[in-house]
Design a protein around this motif. Structure first.
Motif, PDB file in Angstrom:
ATOM      1  N   PHE A  36       0.804  -1.223   0.000  1.00  0.00           N
ATOM      2  CA  PHE A  36       0.000   0.000   0.000  1.00  0.00           C
ATOM      3  C   PHE A  36       0.838   1.275   0.000  1.00  0.00           C
ATOM      4  O   PHE A  36       0.355   2.327  -0.379  1.00  0.00           O
ATOM      5  N   ALA A  37       2.094   1.208   0.432  1.00  0.00           N
ATOM      6  CA  ALA A  37       2.925   2.406   0.532  1.00  0.00           C
ATOM      7  C   ALA A  37       4.069   2.378  -0.469  1.00  0.00           C
ATOM      8  O   ALA A  37       5.148   2.867  -0.195  1.00  0.00           O
ATOM      9  N   ALA A  38       3.823   1.823  -1.642  1.00  0.00           N
ATOM     10  CA  ALA A  38       4.892   1.673  -2.628  1.00  0.00           C
ATOM     11  C   ALA A  38       5.448   3.025  -3.075  1.00  0.00           C
ATOM     12  O   ALA A  38       6.621   3.135  -3.405  1.00  0.00           O
ATOM     13  N   GLY A  39       4.647   4.070  -3.081  1.00  0.00           N
ATOM     14  CA  GLY A  39       5.100   5.356  -3.580  1.00  0.00           C
ATOM     15  C   GLY A  39       5.749   6.257  -2.550  1.00  0.00           C
ATOM     16  O   GLY A  39       6.361   7.251  -2.892  1.00  0.00           O
ATOM     17  N   ARG A  40       5.635   5.941  -1.278  1.00  0.00           N
ATOM     18  CA  ARG A  40       6.171   6.801  -0.218  1.00  0.00           C
ATOM     19  C   ARG A  40       7.536   6.271   0.207  1.00  0.00           C
ATOM     20  O   ARG A  40       7.657   5.198   0.785  1.00  0.00           O
ATOM     21  N   SER A  41       8.561   7.041  -0.032  1.00  0.00           N
ATOM     22  CA  SER A  41       9.922   6.529   0.145  1.00  0.00           C
ATOM     23  C   SER A  41      10.291   6.283   1.612  1.00  0.00           C
ATOM     24  O   SER A  41      10.830   5.236   1.937  1.00  0.00           O
TER      25      SER A  41
END
Length: 71
Positions: A36-41
């Motif tokens: 779910f957090a693939a885009g938040r580094s």
């Protein structure tokens, strides 16, 4: 699940069972969080660190096994 464990080892066996369950839940939450957090580094990096620590703990769980006494 603990039927085959002698009574004198029931407490230790229950602790190992609970530890394995907690580790499994931690891995599940980590994997779902990564999905779910693939885009938040920063959040993704923290979850990857958590996954790495959990995987590193697996040999500790299985490395402490002792042979069963002969019956």
């Amino acid at each position: 699940m603990l039927n085959g464990v002698p009574a004198e080892h029931a407490g230790a066996a229950g602790g190992v069972l609970e530890t394995a369950a907690q580790l499994g839940m931690s891995l599940g939450v980590t994997v779902l969080g990564l999905i779910f957090a693939a885009g938040r580094s920063a959040f993704g990096a923290a979850l990857l660190g958590n996954l790495g620590l959990a995987v590193a703990a697996l040999p500790l769980l299985y490395g402490r096994r002792q042979p069963r006494p002969a019956m």
